[in-house]
Design an enzyme around this catalytic site. Structure first.
Site, short mmCIF file in Angstrom:
data_model
loop_
_atom_site.label_atom_id
_atom_site.label_comp_id
_atom_site.label_asym_id
_atom_site.label_seq_id
_atom_site.Cartn_x
_atom_site.Cartn_y
_atom_site.Cartn_z
N GLY A 170 0.81 -1.21 0.00
CA GLY A 170 0.00 0.00 0.00
C GLY A 170 0.84 1.25 0.00
O GLY A 170 2.03 1.22 0.33
N GLY A 172 0.48 5.32 1.31
CA GLY A 172 -0.30 6.28 2.06
C GLY A 172 0.22 7.68 1.87
O GLY A 172 1.03 7.96 0.98
N VAL A 177 4.35 1.06 1.86
CA VAL A 177 4.60 -0.18 2.58
C VAL A 177 4.81 -1.29 1.57
O VAL A 177 4.03 -1.45 0.63
CB VAL A 177 3.44 -0.54 3.52
CG1 VAL A 177 3.81 -1.73 4.40
CG2 VAL A 177 3.05 0.66 4.38
N ASP A 285 -5.65 7.60 18.08
CA ASP A 285 -6.18 7.42 16.72
C ASP A 285 -6.71 6.00 16.54
O ASP A 285 -6.44 5.34 15.54
CB ASP A 285 -5.12 7.74 15.66
CG ASP A 285 -5.72 7.91 14.26
OD1 ASP A 285 -6.95 8.17 14.17
OD2 ASP A 285 -4.99 7.76 13.27
#
Length: 458
Positions: A170, A172, A177, A285
């Site tokens: 992925g 972001g 990653v 979070d």
């Protein structure tokens, strides 16, 4: 060349599929600012941060063969199997319930090719080492990155140090990653690689690394290695690989079955209890995307970039608003500060509600609208929630209380009838009355890495 990192969403990073537009999605990425957090924003657009388009840095081009003919053959089998998802048990120093024949055989052969003097049994022991024994190993710090273009059969893959980059997981806002195969250990890791052009606060990066280096719990994601090259200004983090990804996402339209939620939340509660009461850390979070499912079925808490470090029940005097809008506690918008540990409890309640109904309990285009809805109408269950047990509904009603002084404590939640299956499945006692076991100082945060970490944020 082998697979490049793309923008697909993976187990350890958010995608940037909405990078070309401002988002009004209350799920959007954690609110941060130049000092690692974002204070009260001046506009709705500022509140809903959009993912930014990123790109993969150029890799150096030297090529090398992967060992002798036998080693090349075995490495090719490893990479091909992982790329196609056929080696389900070899996951990031994580799981003892491996596919024994495939994993142990590959590990033994790799060990033979790299060191003929090692015995077959010793190699098997390496491949079958369980997560519990690995968890106690300290985080390794490496000060140099060496990159290669590795030929495996007819394919070429990127490699740095001892990791072959098998595929992307992925991309972001602040990091990408990749899935890395350790060529000696035959184990998979999630490797977070910095974006050189990202402008994010290094304080948050240093804080997260300092925290992760000290955390050691079966329900908290483990950091195994920090690769910190001061000369090239590169920072890479080698973490446990959560092969099954987040336990739930904003894209899931069907709720999870209640027994599955029950199993997940019991793990989350134990990890959160450790963070709050043993480490003195409020996550700040909590959301399903930061709760990762391992191949053995356990759940681990990840992402500590905006965490609060301090004494339990200490008021956050800076009044910083951090987190993801849909999961932020109402008191965080107040003028009197808030208790970050109690704010985590609210976020946990939103997570449970979201997984149980596939809806959010409170919605709005901005964080202010979301909080206003919570304050105005309180918790209401959608019609489809009729299938939820009375115990689960009761748990949510004592967690999602706007007044933080009346909200259930973590200790109370851990002994709630829904969590304990009416006392038949009690959790270990809370650590609330125990002294702190971990102390992360400002000096340790400042010295977490040597390179300038302006591009990696977990």
């Amino acid at each position: 060349m082998g697979p490049c990192l793309s923008s697909s969403r993976g187990a350890h990073g958010d995608s940037d599929e909405s990078s070309s537009r401002k988002s009004q999605d209350p799920h959007d990425t954690a609110i941060r600012s130049d000092d690692g957090v974002r204070k009260r924003p001046s506009s709705d657009a500022a509140m809903m941060m959009a993912a930014q388009q990123t790109h993969q840095p150029e890799l150096s081009k030297p090529q090398k063969d992967v060992g002798d003919a036998r080693s090349r053959e075995l490495t090719e089998a490893n990479v091909a199997a992982v790329s196609e998802g056929n080696v389900s048990g070899t996951t990031a120093r994580s799981h003892q319930n491996a596919t024994t024949t495939t994993k142990a055989g590959l590990a033994r052969d790799l060990e033979r090719s790299s060191n003929a003097d090692r015995s077959e049994d010793a190699a098997s022991d390496v491949s079958e080492t369980s997560s519990s024994s690995r968890r106690d190993m300290p985080t390794i710090t490496t000060d140099k990155v060496t990159r290669y273009s590795v030929r495996v059969g007819e394919m070429e893959y990127s490699q740095f140090n001892q990791y072959i980059i098998v595929k992307d997981l992925g991309v972001g806002v602040h990091a990408k990653v990749a899935l890395g195969l350790h060529i000696q250990e035959n184990l998979l890791y999630a490797i977070k690689v910095s974006h050189r052009n990202a402008a994010v606060a290094e304080t948050a990066v240093r804080k997260e690394i300092a925290i992760l280096k000290k955390l050691n719990h079966k329900n908290v994601l483990k950091l195994y290695e920090v690769i910190d090259d001061q000369k090239t200004n590169e920072l890479l983090l080698v973490l446990e690989y959560a092969s099954s990804g987040p336990i739930f996402t904003r894209y899931d339209k069907r709720p999870l079955r209640e027994p599955l939620i029950h199993r997940y939340i019991r793990d989350v509660l134990q990890g959160l209890d450790y963070l709050h009461h043993a480490a003195g850390i409020a996550h700040m979070d909590l959301k399903p995307e930061n709760l990762l499912l391992m191949a053995d079925g356990s759940v681990k808490i990840a992402d500590f970039g905006v965490s609060f470090i301090g004494q339990s029940k200490a008021v956050n005097s800076n009044k910083k608003i951090v987190g993801t809008p849909a999961f932020i506690a109402p008191e965080m918008l107040g003028e009197d500060g808030y208790d970050p540990y109690i704010a985590d409890i609210w976020s946990l309640g939103v997570c449970i509600f979201h997984m149980a109904t596939a809806e959010l309990p409170f919605i709005g285009r901005t964080i202010f609208q979301i909080v206003a809805m919570a304050q105005r109408q309180g918790l209401r269950f959608p019609p489809e929630a009729v299938v939820l047990s009375p115990e689960l509904k009761n748990l949510l009603t004592v967690i999602l209380v706007v007044d933080p002084t009346k909200r259930a404590t973590l200790s109370r939640i851990m002994t709630h009838p829904w969590v304990t299956a009416r006392g038949e499945q009690p959790l270990p006692p809370s650590l609330a009355d125990q002294p702190l076991q971990i102390d992360v100082t400002e000096e340790e945060i400042a010295a977490a890495v040597r390179a300038d970490p302006l591009a990696t944020l977990l």
